[in-house]
Design an enzyme around this catalytic site. Structure first.
Site, short mmCIF file in Angstrom:
data_model
loop_
_atom_site.label_atom_id
_atom_site.label_comp_id
_atom_site.label_asym_id
_atom_site.label_seq_id
_atom_site.Cartn_x
_atom_site.Cartn_y
_atom_site.Cartn_z
N ASP A 119 0.80 -1.24 0.00
CA ASP A 119 0.00 0.00 0.00
C ASP A 119 0.83 1.28 0.00
O ASP A 119 0.30 2.37 0.25
CB ASP A 119 -0.93 0.01 1.22
CG ASP A 119 -2.08 -0.97 1.04
OD1 ASP A 119 -2.61 -1.05 -0.08
OD2 ASP A 119 -2.43 -1.66 2.01
N ASP A 177 -6.87 -3.43 -6.01
CA ASP A 177 -6.48 -2.17 -5.37
C ASP A 177 -5.02 -1.80 -5.66
O ASP A 177 -4.64 -0.63 -5.67
CB ASP A 177 -6.63 -2.25 -3.84
CG ASP A 177 -7.82 -3.05 -3.36
OD1 ASP A 177 -8.25 -3.95 -4.09
OD2 ASP A 177 -8.30 -2.77 -2.26
N1 GLY Z 1 -7.43 -1.15 -0.24
C1 GLY Z 1 -8.42 -1.47 0.68
C2 GLY Z 1 -9.79 -1.00 0.37
O1 GLY Z 1 -10.08 -0.48 -0.67
O2 GLY Z 1 -10.62 -1.22 1.22
#
Ligand code: GLY
Length: 397
Positions: A119, A177
């Site tokens: 992330d 994501d």
């Molecule tokens: N990346 C985590 C979400 O979108 O909840």
């Protein structure tokens, strides 16, 4: 080889400056509403700032319990608060917002060494990337490049992707994501001239394009690969309603991700992919302009909306509208306006006393885990304010 890539990067930069973006006449009353929404958002964040302990980051606000969830710097959401403050500072020049963003980035900086998460794009580029854009500094650049190195350490040549979640060694997990983290890698190549970051981003996007999408251009949330062979083991959801359904925020990550891929590379296949995703999403946009948390959620219309998916989509559509054929662009731009109007209405836009200083109401974090349901979410705020800024900029073309 190195020179070829640098040459193509240079060409991409020149072309992106040379390419005339589509521009569309903004709706006049929406422009006024966008300006007043930025003013209200700023008021909210000054209040939010006053509620926060110095080393904590806001995550969510639950209006039913009137409680704010906060975190340290380690979760995926920690870059959104400083990033939103920076956008609001850019809009208003209110120094208090800038000082608060800088204070939080001091706490956040250590995450540049974090190799346990994919992330880092969310965390370090939404914050330090925006900071460097507003006031270029070698210190910010160093954070961006070190973070990109940490992110790149999770790349597997065999799979052709960056590992999202650490799990059993026999499973290599990639979620949609993760497309959002690629912007950090492009920035690192731009800052260092080292093409390896660029190549990782392109390879990851190509692998995701091959395996994450269904024939109707919706996407699975999670694809599990065999790390030894790169073969796909399983496709499933984690945060959606079902393995076969389209989790709303996942669709918006894909849309935003392939739009940024086109911006960074100017390769047509990414533009086409973004358009296919957009067209699928537009078919599932309710008439009032805010997505249900999953496009096939049980109980529609009596289920929750997800303002975060709407905000991410809105921001991505404003950008995408600039790149496509004019007629398609107009459709995307008008849809973005519809979403922006919905989010800027009292149904979604909070006053400071309604949501503890968060900007938007009605987001869904993780329905299957029963976590953060119908709450304010920090990432909804970030992409909403980004969309407002993009709308202002594109409107002013
Ligand atoms: N990346 C985590 C979400 O979108 O909840």
């Amino acid at each position: 080889m190195k020179y070829r890539l640098l040459f193509s990067l240079l060409l991409t930069t020149i072309l992106s400056h040379a390419q005339k973006l589509n521009s569309f006449r903004p709706d006049r009353s929406l422009s006024t509403l966008a300006d007043s929404s930025l003013t209200l958002a700023t008021r909210n964040y000054l209040y939010l700032q006053s509620q926060l302990p110095p080393d904590r980051f806001p995550v969510a606000y639950d209006p039913a319990r009137r409680t704010m969830k906060t975190s340290g710097s380690e979760p995926w959401v920690s870059g959104f608060y400083p990033g939103t403050l920076l956008y609001l500072y850019e809009a208003t020049h209110d120094q208090a917002l800038y000082e608060e963003a800088k204070r939080k980035m001091v706490v956040l900086e250590k995450e540049k060494f974090n190799k346990t998460t994919h992330d880092l794009g969310f965390m370090m580029y939404c914050s330090f990337g925006n900071a460097d854009r507003l006031e270029a500094s070698s210190a910010y650049k160093e954070v961006i490049v070190t973070s990109a190195r940490s992110l790149a350490s999770r790349f597997s040549e065999k799979v052709g992707a960056i590992r999202s979640w650490d799990s059993k060694p026999s499973q290599f997990m990639v979620i949609i994501d993760n497309m959002m983290n690629l912007e950090l890698l492009f920035a690192a190549t731009r800052l260092t001239g080292d093409s390896s970051f660029y190549k990782i981003a392109v390879t990851h996007a190509n692998t995701t394009m091959e395996h994450h999408f269904r024939p109707d251009h919706s996407s699975w949330h999670l694809v599990i690969y065999d790390p030894a062979t790169g073969a796909v083991q399983k496709k499933q959801t984690v945060q959606g309603a079902a393995d076969s359904s389209a989790w709303a925020r996942g669709q918006s990550w894909g849309l935003y991700g392939y739009t940024l891929m086109y911006r960074a590379t100017r390769q047509r296949k990414y533009l086409e992919q973004a358009e296919l995703i957009a067209d699928y999403m537009l078919k599932h946009l309710p008439t009032d302009g805010v997505f249900y948390w999953d496009f096939q959620a049980p109980g529609i219309p009596d289920t929750w909306r997800d303002a975060s998916a709407a905000a991410i989509t809105c921001s991505a559509l404003i950008e995408l509208a600039g790149y496509t054929k004019k007629k398609t662009g107009r459709k995307y731009f008008r849809t973005a306006e519809k979403i922006l109007a919905a989010l800027s209405s009292p149904a979604y836009l909070a006053t400071p006393d309604e949501a503890g200083g968060f900007i938007l109401k009605h987001g869904v974090g993780n329905r299957p885990a029963n976590s953060d349901i119908d709450v304010s979410l920090i990432y909804a705020d970030y992409y909403y304010v980004e969309a407002l800024m993009r709308y202002r900029r594109r409107s002013n073309n």
